[in-house]
Design an enzyme around this catalytic site. Sequence first.
Site, PDB file in Angstrom:
ATOM      1  N   CYS A 109      -3.432   7.063   5.673  1.00 15.69           N
ATOM      2  CA  CYS A 109      -3.447   6.654   4.269  1.00 15.69           C
ATOM      3  C   CYS A 109      -4.690   7.156   3.550  1.00 15.69           C
ATOM      4  O   CYS A 109      -4.685   7.307   2.325  1.00 15.69           O
ATOM      5  CB  CYS A 109      -3.401   5.130   4.165  1.00 15.69           C
ATOM      6  SG  CYS A 109      -2.149   4.335   5.174  1.00 15.69           S
TER       7      CYS A 109
ATOM      8  N   GLU B  31       0.874  -1.173   0.000  1.00 18.33           N
ATOM      9  CA  GLU B  31       0.000   0.000   0.000  1.00 18.33           C
ATOM     10  C   GLU B  31       0.905   1.214   0.000  1.00 18.33           C
ATOM     11  O   GLU B  31       1.748   1.363   0.891  1.00 18.33           O
ATOM     12  CB  GLU B  31      -0.914  -0.011   1.218  1.00 18.33           C
ATOM     13  CG  GLU B  31      -1.961   1.078   1.181  1.00 18.33           C
ATOM     14  CD  GLU B  31      -2.124   1.756   2.506  1.00 18.33           C
ATOM     15  OE1 GLU B  31      -1.887   2.980   2.572  1.00 18.33           O
ATOM     16  OE2 GLU B  31      -2.461   1.077   3.483  1.00 18.33           O
TER      17      GLU B  31
END
Length: 527
Positions: free
Chosen positions: A302, A265
């Site tokens: 994130c 990620e």
Amino acid sequence: MAISILGHNYIGGRRSGQGAVTQRSVSAATGEAHPLPFLEATGAEIDAAVAAAEAAFGQYRQMPAARRADFLDTIAEELEALGEDFLPDTMRETGLPAARLLGERARTSNQLRLFGKVLRRGDFYGARIDIALPERQPMPCPDVRQYKIGIGPVAVFGASNFPLAFSVAGGDTASALAAGCPVVVKAHAGHLVTSEIVADAIERAVKRCAMPAGVFNMIYGDRVGKQLVQAPGIKAVGFTGSLQGGRALCDLAAARPEPIPVFAEMSSVNPIFILPQVIEQRGASIATELAASVNMGCGQLCTNPGIVIGVRSPQFTLFLERLRTAFAAHAPQIMLNGAVLANYQAATRRMSELDGVRVLVTAEAGPHQAAPYLFQGEPSLLADPSAPLEDEMFGPATVVVEVGSHAELLAFARGMRGHLTATVLGERAELLEQQELMSCLEERVGRLLVNGFPTGLEVCDAMVHGGPYPATSDARGTSVGSAAIDRFLRPVCFQNYPDELLPQALRKANPLGLLRLVNGEQTRAAG
């Protein structure tokens, strides 16, 4: 619980400190180094950690799923048994407040227990059975049965922004252990003491549950990543971090004689699209909530909203003024560490110097603090591939773009990069008219929200925390939610096997009562 720190690597149930190169735990608020050195793993220690994971794999993956579930529950118990004793060290290392860390610890324990539930219900096996049809014409059908097993030892790279939930005992570790895969964790340099505290908790769980010693290993060092990823015994990688770091790991894994998957990620700005009617109805509250979302956790999430797009109108102009006021109410905050702060300052400086961008709000920040930034960008920048509007700034900053028409808004959606999330804010009637926009966004993100904000991630069965590149290196996976286990599983097929030789999940009696696909029909009955 008394906490003692040694600073040595965890290899096969033992502590090892052979190296001379050291790291230091540094205070996020002052830059002051902790007196204890953490010894970087040598090449021999890296190999030993991988070998320990390899040695544990065969026994661990074949354990009954219920035993692995008990192990995950026990790790959760050990984390909770720390009480508040871990807080001073973790607060010093990360600058995160006590309430945030206690909430994150609860999330970490909850996701461990979630994977335990997945193991007990057995759907992760993905059991598929095609019973033999010897009379079928023109050719008989053999007995064919499939289920999933762990892929092998997994290298886990701890993330900086979640020292508990995305680090040593975080989602990558939990899902790998659930899949039957031992782990070799690379501790993050930003929270070395915290990593050791959590590793000790996992080691206590290993002993309580009589797990193979090499099921959990952890090594320190900034220079250990390349050797770890290229070690033949490692069969997959879990990573949360920067685009640069994730790409480097992907390239290393692809260059191996035996390439392996990297589930990284990496980068997302999580665009928010604001429709006209909702601005008229709820512009004031949206401005307040949006400013709070961008500044949550100093923007070090994130899912932080990094770009906001709306259609030019008097109402949108008023909304922008309200957003400026709401943003100005947020003070600078301490960032996780000096490297994160330096990257944020560089990103906001690049944005500030870009032609067609102006700074609407910022503030004077002290040492180790990040100033919030609200930018406004010209619509022409949305179509400029060299403009950094979709570059993650990873901090309390966002860019607002006021486009001239809905067609321009839709054009951006069609051409935007892959992101973890996209959000559409609108009244019900106008949302129903946005099928084309929604369809575009489905193709570009892993999670699509309506009338909410992407920060604050629910850990549950249905959650997807992933998305097309550059959000992740593999859009087919998620690093949050019970489906995260699928990344570390692979299918195995058995043809014409005697029933007594089959894995228990595929036997005729189905003693575990597993959900199975038998000749195309879902059933829990005998196969």
